[in-house]
Scaffold this motif. Sequence first.
Motif, PDB file in Angstrom:
ATOM      1  N   ILE A  37       0.838  -1.206   0.000  1.00 49.50           N
ATOM      2  CA  ILE A  37       0.000   0.000   0.000  1.00 49.50           C
ATOM      3  C   ILE A  37       0.869   1.251   0.000  1.00 49.50           C
ATOM      4  N   LEU A  38       1.949   1.209   0.765  1.00 44.45           N
ATOM      5  CA  LEU A  38       2.875   2.347   0.796  1.00 44.45           C
ATOM      6  C   LEU A  38       3.491   2.573  -0.587  1.00 44.45           C
ATOM      7  N   ALA A  39       3.883   1.495  -1.256  1.00 44.55           N
ATOM      8  CA  ALA A  39       4.469   1.619  -2.597  1.00 44.55           C
ATOM      9  C   ALA A  39       3.474   2.243  -3.577  1.00 44.55           C
ATOM     10  N   VAL A  40       2.221   1.846  -3.462  1.00 45.22           N
ATOM     11  CA  VAL A  40       1.191   2.405  -4.348  1.00 45.22           C
ATOM     12  C   VAL A  40       0.991   3.885  -4.055  1.00 45.22           C
ATOM     13  N   MET A  41       0.946   4.246  -2.771  1.00 44.34           N
ATOM     14  CA  MET A  41       0.709   5.640  -2.385  1.00 44.34           C
ATOM     15  C   MET A  41       1.906   6.539  -2.703  1.00 44.34           C
ATOM     16  N   GLU A  42       3.111   6.001  -2.604  1.00 37.23           N
ATOM     17  CA  GLU A  42       4.309   6.801  -2.887  1.00 37.23           C
ATOM     18  C   GLU A  42       4.460   7.101  -4.377  1.00 37.23           C
ATOM     19  N   PRO A  44       1.810   7.021  -7.135  1.00 40.10           N
ATOM     20  CA  PRO A  44       0.504   6.848  -7.796  1.00 40.10           C
ATOM     21  C   PRO A  44       0.593   7.024  -9.311  1.00 40.10           C
ATOM     22  N   ASP A  45       1.628   7.711  -9.769  1.00 40.60           N
ATOM     23  CA  ASP A  45       1.789   7.946 -11.199  1.00 40.60           C
ATOM     24  C   ASP A  45       2.116   6.669 -11.981  1.00 40.60           C
ATOM     25  N   ARG A  46       2.522   5.617 -11.288  1.00 41.06           N
ATOM     26  CA  ARG A  46       2.838   4.351 -11.957  1.00 41.06           C
ATOM     27  C   ARG A  46       1.596   3.550 -12.320  1.00 41.06           C
ATOM     28  N   PHE A  47       0.473   3.900 -11.744  1.00 34.05           N
ATOM     29  CA  PHE A  47      -0.791   3.236 -12.072  1.00 34.05           C
ATOM     30  C   PHE A  47      -1.390   3.919 -13.286  1.00 34.05           C
ATOM     31  N   HIS A  48      -1.361   3.220 -14.423  1.00 34.39           N
ATOM     32  CA  HIS A  48      -1.788   3.807 -15.686  1.00 34.39           C
ATOM     33  C   HIS A  48      -3.192   3.371 -16.092  1.00 34.39           C
ATOM     34  N   GLN A  49      -3.910   2.724 -15.215  1.00 36.64           N
ATOM     35  CA  GLN A  49      -5.284   2.271 -15.451  1.00 36.64           C
ATOM     36  C   GLN A  49      -5.399   1.306 -16.625  1.00 36.64           C
ATOM     37  N   GLN A  50      -4.340   0.551 -16.891  1.00 36.05           N
ATOM     38  CA  GLN A  50      -4.415  -0.474 -17.926  1.00 36.05           C
ATOM     39  C   GLN A  50      -5.100  -1.725 -17.388  1.00 36.05           C
ATOM     40  N   SER A  51      -5.248  -1.778 -16.079  1.00 40.22           N
ATOM     41  CA  SER A  51      -5.965  -2.863 -15.408  1.00 40.22           C
ATOM     42  C   SER A  51      -6.718  -2.220 -14.246  1.00 40.22           C
ATOM     43  N   SER A  52      -7.456  -3.047 -13.519  1.00 38.82           N
ATOM     44  CA  SER A  52      -8.162  -2.497 -12.359  1.00 38.82           C
ATOM     45  C   SER A  52      -7.140  -2.189 -11.260  1.00 38.82           C
ATOM     46  N   LEU A  53      -7.526  -1.339 -10.337  1.00 36.68           N
ATOM     47  CA  LEU A  53      -6.649  -1.022  -9.211  1.00 36.68           C
ATOM     48  C   LEU A  53      -6.323  -2.284  -8.426  1.00 36.68           C
ATOM     49  N   LYS A  54      -7.307  -3.146  -8.237  1.00 39.30           N
ATOM     50  CA  LYS A  54      -7.095  -4.392  -7.489  1.00 39.30           C
ATOM     51  C   LYS A  54      -6.027  -5.254  -8.163  1.00 39.30           C
ATOM     52  N   THR A  55      -6.123  -5.420  -9.469  1.00 42.79           N
ATOM     53  CA  THR A  55      -5.140  -6.216 -10.208  1.00 42.79           C
ATOM     54  C   THR A  55      -3.747  -5.610 -10.082  1.00 42.79           C
ATOM     55  N   VAL A  57      -2.587  -3.645  -7.642  1.00 37.41           N
ATOM     56  CA  VAL A  57      -2.082  -3.768  -6.266  1.00 37.41           C
ATOM     57  C   VAL A  57      -1.689  -5.205  -5.961  1.00 37.41           C
ATOM     58  N   ILE A  58      -2.469  -6.172  -6.423  1.00 39.30           N
ATOM     59  CA  ILE A  58      -2.119  -7.576  -6.203  1.00 39.30           C
ATOM     60  C   ILE A  58      -0.802  -7.908  -6.904  1.00 39.30           C
ATOM     61  N   GLY A  59      -0.581  -7.340  -8.080  1.00 37.96           N
ATOM     62  CA  GLY A  59       0.697  -7.545  -8.769  1.00 37.96           C
ATOM     63  C   GLY A  59       1.871  -7.044  -7.947  1.00 37.96           C
ATOM     64  N   ILE A  60       1.707  -5.905  -7.313  1.00 40.19           N
ATOM     65  CA  ILE A  60       2.777  -5.375  -6.455  1.00 40.19           C
ATOM     66  C   ILE A  60       2.963  -6.277  -5.238  1.00 40.19           C
ATOM     67  N   LEU A  61       1.850  -6.718  -4.637  1.00 37.76           N
ATOM     68  CA  LEU A  61       1.939  -7.607  -3.474  1.00 37.76           C
ATOM     69  C   LEU A  61       2.649  -8.907  -3.839  1.00 37.76           C
ATOM     70  N   LYS A  62       2.363  -9.461  -5.020  1.00 34.88           N
ATOM     71  CA  LYS A  62       3.032 -10.684  -5.449  1.00 34.88           C
ATOM     72  C   LYS A  62       4.543 -10.494  -5.450  1.00 34.88           C
ATOM     73  N   HIS A  63       4.999  -9.350  -5.954  1.00 37.36           N
ATOM     74  CA  HIS A  63       6.444  -9.091  -5.978  1.00 37.36           C
ATOM     75  C   HIS A  63       7.003  -8.918  -4.568  1.00 37.36           C
ATOM     76  N   LYS A  64       6.261  -8.279  -3.691  1.00 37.13           N
ATOM     77  CA  LYS A  64       6.702  -8.124  -2.298  1.00 37.13           C
ATOM     78  C   LYS A  64       6.824  -9.488  -1.621  1.00 37.13           C
ATOM     79  N   LEU A  65       5.867 -10.371  -1.880  1.00 39.60           N
ATOM     80  CA  LEU A  65       5.911 -11.701  -1.285  1.00 39.60           C
ATOM     81  C   LEU A  65       7.078 -12.519  -1.825  1.00 39.60           C
ATOM     82  N   ILE A  66       7.285 -12.444  -3.128  1.00 41.41           N
ATOM     83  CA  ILE A  66       8.409 -13.172  -3.723  1.00 41.41           C
ATOM     84  C   ILE A  66       9.730 -12.648  -3.159  1.00 41.41           C
TER      85      ILE A  66
END
Length: 189
Positions: A37-42, A44-55, A57-66
């Motif tokens: 969530i912090l990465a998304v908030m820091e 926001p310009d990286r979210f280009h609306q090519q997918s839903s916000l949920k998709t 954010v989950i993509g970022i979480l997947k990388h954090k978990l890995i």
Amino acid sequence: MAIDPRDLNALRTPLLRFAHLQLRNTSLAEDAVSETILAVMEHPDRFHQQSSLKTYVIGILKHKLIDQLRRGKREMRLTDDPYDERSDAAMVEALFDSKDHAIGVQPDWGDPVQTLERKEFFDVLQLCIDKLPAKTGRIFMMREWLEMDTDAICKELDITSANAWVMLYRARTRLRECLQISWFAQVPS
């Protein structure tokens, strides 16, 4: 584009559920979600609306978990699955006759695209995944959601590739059975 913090807050519970399934540690899961969530908030310009916000954010979480799995920051050790191997043998036996043919007619699951468009399907799928034994659910999520290859999973869980394939087979079989009972037999409209 500005991202509304309320939208991120609404995603917190499913993100925590997903992270906890992988890490099996509440505080580590909360840390991973907070970092996401912090990465998304820091940025926001990286979210280009090519997918839903949920998709996104989950993509970022997947990388954090890995990243967390690779760093070896996990403090817990998974134990063996809490079910007996004989129950798996009985489950597989029940699916086949003495000539190794599938018992019964395979059910018609309808149009898969239409099913995947329904939010309720993913709620039922999540419940089915939550019912899997801990290690089985984790290996399934590592393979199918985190898209880790078998070698990385085996190294992470300290198991053989044969064991990994057996566990993935068990996970898929149990998920198929659960979805048949909980979703497809209900004939959602």
